[in-house]
Scaffold this active site. Structure first.
Site, PDB file in Angstrom:
ATOM      1  N   HIS A  17      48.150  52.706  37.857  1.00 59.20           N
ATOM      2  CA  HIS A  17      46.895  52.876  37.140  1.00 59.20           C
ATOM      3  C   HIS A  17      45.787  52.854  38.180  1.00 59.20           C
ATOM      4  CE1 HIS A  17      48.050  51.608  32.762  1.00 59.20           C
ATOM      5  NE2 HIS A  17      48.550  52.774  33.129  1.00 59.20           N
TER       6      HIS A  17
ATOM      7  N   GLU B 178      53.541  46.223  32.857  1.00 60.07           N
ATOM      8  CA  GLU B 178      52.326  46.098  33.683  1.00 60.07           C
ATOM      9  C   GLU B 178      51.854  44.654  33.780  1.00 60.07           C
ATOM     10  OE1 GLU B 178      47.705  47.771  33.714  1.00 60.07           O
ATOM     11  OE2 GLU B 178      49.127  48.452  32.199  1.00 60.07           O
TER      12      GLU B 178
ATOM     13  N   ASP C 220      48.400  48.278  38.570  1.00 60.54           N
ATOM     14  CA  ASP C 220      47.019  48.623  38.249  1.00 60.54           C
ATOM     15  C   ASP C 220      46.137  48.093  39.358  1.00 60.54           C
ATOM     16  OD1 ASP C 220      44.265  48.236  37.187  1.00 60.54           O
ATOM     17  OD2 ASP C 220      45.134  49.000  35.331  1.00 60.54           O
TER      18      ASP C 220
ATOM     19  N   ASP D 271      38.564  42.811  37.237  1.00 56.75           N
ATOM     20  CA  ASP D 271      39.120  44.029  36.654  1.00 56.75           C
ATOM     21  C   ASP D 271      38.114  44.671  35.705  1.00 56.75           C
ATOM     22  OD1 ASP D 271      40.845  46.020  35.820  1.00 56.75           O
ATOM     23  OD2 ASP D 271      41.756  44.774  34.279  1.00 56.75           O
TER      24      ASP D 271
ATOM     25  N   LYS E  54      49.196  41.515  35.265  1.00 54.80           N
ATOM     26  CA  LYS E  54      47.763  41.300  35.415  1.00 54.80           C
ATOM     27  C   LYS E  54      47.528  39.922  36.019  1.00 54.80           C
ATOM     28  CE  LYS E  54      43.395  42.254  33.101  1.00 54.80           C
ATOM     29  NZ  LYS E  54      42.745  42.798  31.906  1.00 54.80           N
TER      30      LYS E  54
ATOM     31  N   HIS F 168      44.339  44.697  38.894  1.00 51.93           N
ATOM     32  CA  HIS F 168      45.063  43.548  38.359  1.00 51.93           C
ATOM     33  C   HIS F 168      45.552  42.565  39.413  1.00 51.93           C
ATOM     34  CE1 HIS F 168      46.091  45.438  34.172  1.00 51.93           C
ATOM     35  NE2 HIS F 168      44.799  45.487  34.482  1.00 51.93           N
TER      36      HIS F 168
ATOM     37  N   ASP G 147      37.210  47.925  35.676  1.00 53.55           N
ATOM     38  CA  ASP G 147      37.527  49.320  35.332  1.00 53.55           C
ATOM     39  C   ASP G 147      36.348  50.271  35.537  1.00 53.55           C
ATOM     40  OD1 ASP G 147      40.311  49.145  34.448  1.00 53.55           O
ATOM     41  OD2 ASP G 147      39.528  47.853  32.878  1.00 53.55           O
TER      42      ASP G 147
ATOM     43  N   ASP H 197      42.976  54.663  34.699  1.00 53.38           N
ATOM     44  CA  ASP H 197      42.651  53.628  33.713  1.00 53.38           C
ATOM     45  C   ASP H 197      41.286  53.026  34.016  1.00 53.38           C
ATOM     46  OD1 ASP H 197      42.613  51.737  31.755  1.00 53.38           O
ATOM     47  OD2 ASP H 197      44.173  50.472  32.607  1.00 53.38           O
TER      48      ASP H 197
ATOM     49  N   TRP I  42      51.673  46.680  28.318  1.00 55.09           N
ATOM     50  CA  TRP I  42      50.772  45.664  28.850  1.00 55.09           C
ATOM     51  C   TRP I  42      50.288  44.800  27.703  1.00 55.09           C
ATOM     52  CZ3 TRP I  42      45.606  44.798  27.492  1.00 55.09           C
ATOM     53  CH2 TRP I  42      45.002  43.736  28.183  1.00 55.09           C
TER      54      TRP I  42
END
Length: 417
Positions: A285, A225, A258, A293, A227, A261, A295, A325, A186
């Site tokens: 993820h 990955e 993810d 994003d 995004k 993302h 997290d 993640d 990524w």
């Protein structure tokens, strides 16, 4: 919770699920085999061991300053070992390239070698864990806004070399631990404002990736990955979903999905069946975005439940590599770790305990009312008594009992850092 009560509740739950044609023992066995890839960066807010100040750049941001952050390799490992005593099952550990055992020496990203991660491999053997790996494009003097798609060939070459070396490290991890290591690529590359040369940047990224993946490694599962956007790079992301999906399918790589993302109105679960029709494996993820994003710590919400359902109902558990993640620095980091791991496991157990055979019969017969009614009733089936039993079988705290264990570790260990 006392063992006698756990057993009694489990027997009641087992009988209830049996009425719907579901074998709880089969579900427990499947969950036992699910190895999540735990993310080492929850312990230290993605700081790594390169820079003493641990400053972040390249669209990476950990918010909060809760005390007790891991400051070195020994503390990161101690925290992960503690987490392993609080979660059922046997799991993997995902490392970023900035977590090498550099022994106080300056080792630039284009110089990393398997030897810098040998102590991690040895540690993993002692702790019955397998390892995964990630190249690291952020938080470096050559990161800027562009790395593998930079117009400057020298900068591109630097990151190409770094990523090739990262894949070689992953290969060594897989070889020694006798389990293929997932290597996830990524990069943060993008632009804050309007971009007029998108085709150029994506062409440069494709060329860099072609060089990176020229050599195949036997013990690596390669993933790329995408995004939607990054902090400070909101208007253009070079490695978009369409870019990496196309590249992965064309080159036999895994696409990494993810949960944070994509557009806020998108659900990651809906992409899984499409990708699995054209790719042998994919990588996930599991995270929790809040408007962007961010997290956040994974919880048992609809998005995670639907993600697990899609995988289980597609009979694809062995084709999906599930990693976590998120990095929350606003609450106890060990507690955050455990909450997210357990929530992910619970989502998969719920999916395993859903009366999918009967639901499919309703759907095939176009009995929409019956299908929806059973789906709703499934939400309140006694699946948590099965999870508590699963925890007991694995000799880890049951239900909320892990809270006191985390508090004890904070009092005795992390509060003294």
């Amino acid at each position: 919770m006392k063992q006698e009560k756990i057993n009694r509740n489990y027997e009641i739950a087992r009988e209830r699920f049996a009425e719907l044609g579901i074998d709880t023992e089969t579900a427990i066995s499947a969950l036992q085999k699910l190895s999540l890839s735990l993310h080492c960066w929850q312990t230290d807010d993605v700081s790594g061991f390169e820079n003493p100040d641990g400053s972040l750049s390249g669209g990476i941001q950990a918010t909060g300053n809760y005390p007790g952050k891991a400051r070195n390799i020994d503390e990161v490992r101690a925290d992960i070992e503690k987490v392993n005593t609080l979660i059922p099952g046997n799991h993997r550990l995902s490392l970023h390239a900035i977590y090498g055992d550099f022994k106080g020496k300056k080792v630039d990203r284009n110089e990393i070698e398997p030897e810098h991660f040998q102590s991690w491999i040895d540690w993993a053997k002692l702790n019955n864990m397998k390892l995964d790996f990630n190249s690291t494009s952020f938080s470096h003097s050559k990161s800027g806004n562009l790395s593998l798609s930079n117009r400057d060939k020298g900068i591109r070459d630097f990151w190409i070399e770094h990523t090739i070396r990262s894949r070689r490290i992953a290969d060594e991890m897989g070889r020694q631990l006798k389990s293929k290591a997932c290597h996830n690529l990524w990069i943060h590359d993008g632009s804050k404002d309007i971009t007029v040369d998108r085709y150029l940047y994506r062409s440069l990224l494709k060329d860099s990736l072609d060089k990176i993946f020229e050599n195949k490694f036997t013990n690596v599962k390669d993933a790329v990955e995408c995004k939607l956007f990054g902090t400070g790079l909101e208007s253009f992301t070079v490695g978009s979903h369409e870019f990496y999906m196309g590249y992965a399918m064309k080159n036999g790589l895994m696409a990494t999905l993810d949960m944070g993302h994509f557009h806020p109105t998108e659900e990651t679960y809906d992409k899984i069946s499409s990708l699995l029709l054209f790719s042998p494996e994919i990588m996930l993820h599991v995270s929790r975005p809040v408007r962007w994003d961010s997290d956040h710590v994974v919880i048992l919400n609809d998005s995670v439940q639907m993600l697990a359902q899609e995988i289980i109902w597609a009979n694809a558990l062995e084709r999906v590599n599930v990693g976590l993640d998120y990095f929350d620095a606003s609450i106890n980091r060990i507690g955050a770790y455990v909450i997210g791991i357990r929530a992910t496991q619970k989502a998969f157990l719920q999916a395993l305990l859903t009366p999918i055979k009967k639901l499919r019969e309703y759907e095939a017969s176009e009995q929409g009312f019956e299908r929806l009614a059973l789906l709703e009733e499934s939400k309140t089936l006694p699946w948590n008594d099965v999870y508590n039993y699963f925890c007991m079988l694995n000799n880890v705290p049951v239900a909320e009992d892990y809270i006191s264990e985390v508090e004890k570790y904070e009092k005795e260990v992390t509060s003294k850092r």
